[in-house]
Enzyme design. Structure first.
Site, mmCIF file in Angstrom:
data_model
loop_
_atom_site.group_PDB
_atom_site.id
_atom_site.type_symbol
_atom_site.label_atom_id
_atom_site.label_comp_id
_atom_site.label_asym_id
_atom_site.label_seq_id
_atom_site.Cartn_x
_atom_site.Cartn_y
_atom_site.Cartn_z
ATOM 1 C CD GLU A 72 -2.907 -1.308 0.495
ATOM 2 O OE1 GLU A 72 -3.219 -0.332 -0.214
ATOM 3 O OE2 GLU A 72 -3.476 -2.405 0.427
ATOM 4 C CG ASP A 97 -17.868 -9.799 -3.662
ATOM 5 O OD1 ASP A 97 -18.957 -9.545 -3.100
ATOM 6 O OD2 ASP A 97 -16.763 -9.522 -3.158
#
Length: 185
Positions: A72, A97
């Site tokens: 990240e 999803d």
């Protein structure tokens, strides 16, 4: 295109078009995200958990969980960590999803006000809404869409939407049957 890229796109274009028609998400965006987030379907997350979109499993997730290493950007600094991700029985479940995730999460609601064919707006909207922490996420999606002409699938999905509800239901049923057959192999 290489055999790998051609195979990935051909294998996943139907799911992207179906979800695009059903949920008003440009198939080019879905395919580009799947390519980027899954490393053309070769990442550990996609191979071991059928998660093609890097969707994490928070406390509201009731399905299977797979822990994986990830990275990240925090304040512009690349940080390596591990996290819990959603796990799926097959890639099609991941594509479905992904659509639900974008629809049900209020931070993405502004995306559905964009023109269906505006993949650049969608790419920047995903980045600005916090889908990914990479500062170049939107540009990466746009580059994939343009390099592999993925917006051709947006035009196909828009044509399908114009066929009308009955025709759409029939086409979705046919595509779903074909996808199920393909994933059973």
């Amino acid at each position: 295109m290489s055999a790998k890229t051609d195979n990935f796109i051909n294998k996943n274009k139907r799911a992207s078009v179906i979800e695009g028609v059903r949920n008003k998400i440009p198939p080019s965006i879905t395919l580009a995200q799947a390519i980027l987030e899954s490393g053309w379907g070769e990442s550990g997350l996609s191979v071991n958990a059928n998660n093609y979109f890097g969707i994490k499993a928070n406390s509201s997730w009731k399905g299977e969980i797979y822990n994986a290493d990830t990275h990240e950007y925090y304040n512009g600094v690349l940080t390596y960590t591990s996290d819990d991700f959603r796990a799926y029985k097959n890639p099609l479940a991941s594509f479905k999803d992904h659509s639900l995730f974008l629809h049900e999460n209020p931070r993405y609601s502004n995306l559905f006000e964009l023109d269906f064919l505006d993949y650049k707006g969608w790419a920047h909207g995903l980045k600005n809404s916090g889908y990914a922490t990479s500062p170049t996420y939107a540009e990466k999606l746009i580059n994939l869409i343009e390099q592999y002409d993925l917006n051709q699938f947006d035009k196909k999905a828009k044509s399908l939407k114009n066929l009308g509800y009955i025709g759409l239901v029939i086409l979705i049923a046919i595509f779903t049957i074909l996808l199920i057959k393909k994933f059973k192999k």
